[in-house]
Design a protein around this motif. Structure first.
Motif, mmCIF file in Angstrom:
data_model
loop_
_atom_site.group_PDB
_atom_site.id
_atom_site.type_symbol
_atom_site.label_atom_id
_atom_site.label_comp_id
_atom_site.label_asym_id
_atom_site.label_seq_id
_atom_site.Cartn_x
_atom_site.Cartn_y
_atom_site.Cartn_z
ATOM 1 N N ASN A 119 47.342 36.508 36.183
ATOM 2 C CA ASN A 119 46.714 35.635 35.188
ATOM 3 C C ASN A 119 47.206 35.951 33.781
ATOM 4 O OD1 ASN A 119 45.191 34.153 36.995
ATOM 5 N ND2 ASN A 119 43.471 35.596 36.937
ATOM 6 N N GLN A 120 47.235 37.251 33.447
ATOM 7 C CA GLN A 120 47.596 37.629 32.081
ATOM 8 C C GLN A 120 49.072 37.364 31.801
ATOM 9 O OE1 GLN A 120 46.055 41.253 30.617
ATOM 10 N NE2 GLN A 120 43.982 40.816 31.331
ATOM 11 N N ARG A 144 49.693 33.666 31.464
ATOM 12 C CA ARG A 144 49.116 33.157 30.215
ATOM 13 C C ARG A 144 50.054 33.380 29.028
ATOM 14 N NH1 ARG A 144 43.863 35.579 30.229
ATOM 15 N NH2 ARG A 144 43.512 34.185 31.979
ATOM 16 N N ASP A 197 42.250 32.187 45.195
ATOM 17 C CA ASP A 197 41.097 31.652 44.476
ATOM 18 C C ASP A 197 40.802 32.466 43.211
ATOM 19 O OD1 ASP A 197 40.952 29.912 46.555
ATOM 20 O OD2 ASP A 197 39.209 30.842 47.525
ATOM 21 N N ASP A 198 41.240 33.726 43.197
ATOM 22 C CA ASP A 198 41.002 34.578 42.032
ATOM 23 C C ASP A 198 41.943 34.270 40.869
ATOM 24 O OD1 ASP A 198 38.932 35.891 43.211
ATOM 25 O OD2 ASP A 198 40.179 37.499 44.041
ATOM 26 N N LEU A 199 42.950 33.413 41.112
ATOM 27 C CA LEU A 199 43.850 33.052 40.021
ATOM 28 C C LEU A 199 43.132 32.068 39.103
ATOM 29 C CD1 LEU A 199 47.089 32.631 42.134
ATOM 30 C CD2 LEU A 199 46.611 34.466 40.507
ATOM 31 N N SER A 200 43.349 32.205 37.807
ATOM 32 C CA SER A 200 42.630 31.341 36.861
ATOM 33 C C SER A 200 43.191 29.921 36.933
ATOM 34 C CB SER A 200 42.746 31.896 35.441
ATOM 35 O OG SER A 200 44.083 31.842 35.022
ATOM 36 N N PRO A 201 42.372 28.928 36.517
ATOM 37 C CA PRO A 201 42.807 27.526 36.625
ATOM 38 C C PRO A 201 44.093 27.243 35.842
ATOM 39 C CG PRO A 201 40.474 27.685 36.069
ATOM 40 C CD PRO A 201 41.014 29.059 35.986
ATOM 41 N N ASP A 202 44.347 28.017 34.781
ATOM 42 C CA ASP A 202 45.562 27.762 33.996
ATOM 43 C C ASP A 202 46.762 28.582 34.476
ATOM 44 O OD1 ASP A 202 44.422 30.101 33.155
ATOM 45 O OD2 ASP A 202 44.838 29.795 31.012
ATOM 46 N N PHE A 203 46.627 29.264 35.632
ATOM 47 C CA PHE A 203 47.776 30.002 36.194
ATOM 48 C C PHE A 203 48.862 28.991 36.567
ATOM 49 C CE2 PHE A 203 50.014 31.535 40.028
ATOM 50 C CZ PHE A 203 50.590 32.683 39.516
ATOM 51 N N SER A 219 45.751 39.793 40.889
ATOM 52 C CA SER A 219 45.359 38.543 40.250
ATOM 53 C C SER A 219 45.183 38.726 38.743
ATOM 54 C CB SER A 219 44.075 37.990 40.877
ATOM 55 O OG SER A 219 43.021 38.899 40.739
#
Lengths: 144, 220
Positions: free
Chosen positions: A21-22, A25, A41-47, A17
């Motif tokens: 995410n990185q 981004r 769920d561990d993925l960030s909202p902006d994924f 995750s």
């Protein structure tokens, strides 16, 4: 190399995750695969990538993730054998250019070097860091 | 022959019983301590408890001198790694992996590991037997590229009473043997086929259905 890469990540645990995410981004197209939907769920909202639920050792799942279009595959599940199998399948069946597998057992790492699969062993990396820390500590005390 | 089998459950138990009965030296690797105790009690085989995809366990089980390693665990990734370790680290001459996902049989072959899928084998057996009940035996050879099939000529067979050379047999098919009254006959063109004959056919997967239809006729 293209500016935006198509990256498939197997395993959406802590490492998977974080990578997803990185990489998402900074603008790469990312697909994460995990057997357990709740790990997403561990993925960030902006994924902005895709999520695939399923076992990565099944061809159907890898096809669904369009692995043949991938530039990079990271195999980051908590099971060494899954990572090693998926890495080989990605390299030799789907012709993915850059494949990396996480392998916890340092002895297995050697074998897969022979098969041309690039591996990262957190155990070896951590051990090196600890040893380095000890060495520099002793050097600082002037008895190295 | 020294056979090393990694797996669990009935497959492991019956494979081992089968091989020991043939006089092979069998070594089993299983992860579950309880199951290992049971296996050791019931079978005359050496049982090693541990992860078969761990090189230390394979070494302990004597992989170095094994003639064959069979990996039949329920996890394809483990079966692949077990076989690759056996070849790369222990120079085992023959390895065979179970592909639980039938798609992986082909994948394993591409990665240099011989594989089989029970789904493929059982599936094709059932399909052939259910569709035509006169078919009493089917054996794929040459990694499934050739089929050996035994059929019994029924009353409604369009070829009963015909000479072999008058039968319009599709390309790449052969009537290998006719068994009549328990006597095997290797037929020539002049031999007649009769109702009740047991016929052993050699076919390819691509013409298998067509050849069978030639002998049994259209069925609804």
């Amino acid at each position: 190399m293209k500016n935006s890469l198509y990256i498939v990540i197997i395993g959406c645990g802590r490492l998977g995750s974080l990578l997803a995410n990185q990489l998402s981004r900074v603008g790469h197209s990312v697909v994460v695969i995990d057997t357990d939907e709740s790990t997403f769920d561990d993925l960030s909202p902006d994924f902005s990538g895709f999520r695939v639920v399923g076992e990565a050792t099944r061809m159907a799942v890898l096809k669904e993730a369009k692995l043949k279009n991938a530039d990079v595959l990271f195999a980051a599940t908590h099971e060494d054998n899954v990572n090693l199998m998926v890495a080989q399948v990605a390299r030799k069946v789907f012709n993915v250019q850059h494949v990396l597998a996480r392998v916890f057992d340092p002895r297995r790492e050697q074998v897969y070097d022979q098969l041309g699969i690039e591996t990262i062993c957190p155990t070896s990396v951590a051990a090196e860091m600890f040893l380095l820390a000890v060495a520099s500590d002793r050097a600082a005390r002037g008895d190295a | 022959m020294k056979v090393l089998i990694v797996g669990s459950g009935n497959t492991l138990y019956f494979l081992c019983r089968n091989f020991t009965a043939k006089g092979y030296q069998v070594i089993l690797i299983n992860r579950d301590r309880e199951e290992c105790v049971q296996l050791a009690r019931q079978l005359s085989a050496m049982v090693v408890c541990g992860d078969g995809s761990d090189a230390t366990i394979l070494k302990e089980a004597g992989a170095m001198g094994a003639d064959v390693v069979l990996a039949v665990t329920p996890n394809d990734q483990d079966n692949l790694v077990i076989c690759q370790l056996a070849v790369l680290q222990f120079a085992v001459p023959r390895v065979l992996a179970l592909a639980n996902d039938p798609d992986n049989a082909e994948v394993f072959e591409k990665l240099g590991v011989s594989a089989f899928s029970t789904t493929h084998i059982v599936g094709s057996l059932i399909e052939q037997r259910v569709s035509l009940e006169q078919i009493i035996n089917l054996l794929p050879v040459g990694e499934g590229r050739v089929n050996v099939t035994e059929i019994i000529l029924g009353h409604d067979s369009p070829v009963a009473g015909k000479r072999l050379k008058d039968i319009n047999l599709p390309e790449n098919a052969l009537v290998a043997v006719v068994i009549r009254n328990d006597q095997p006959i290797v037929p020539r063109g002049g031999n007649e086929l009769l109702i009740g004959d047991r016929i052993v056919l050699i076919t390819l997967p691509e013409n298998h259905g067509l050849v069978l239809k030639t002998f049994t006729g259209e069925r609804k």
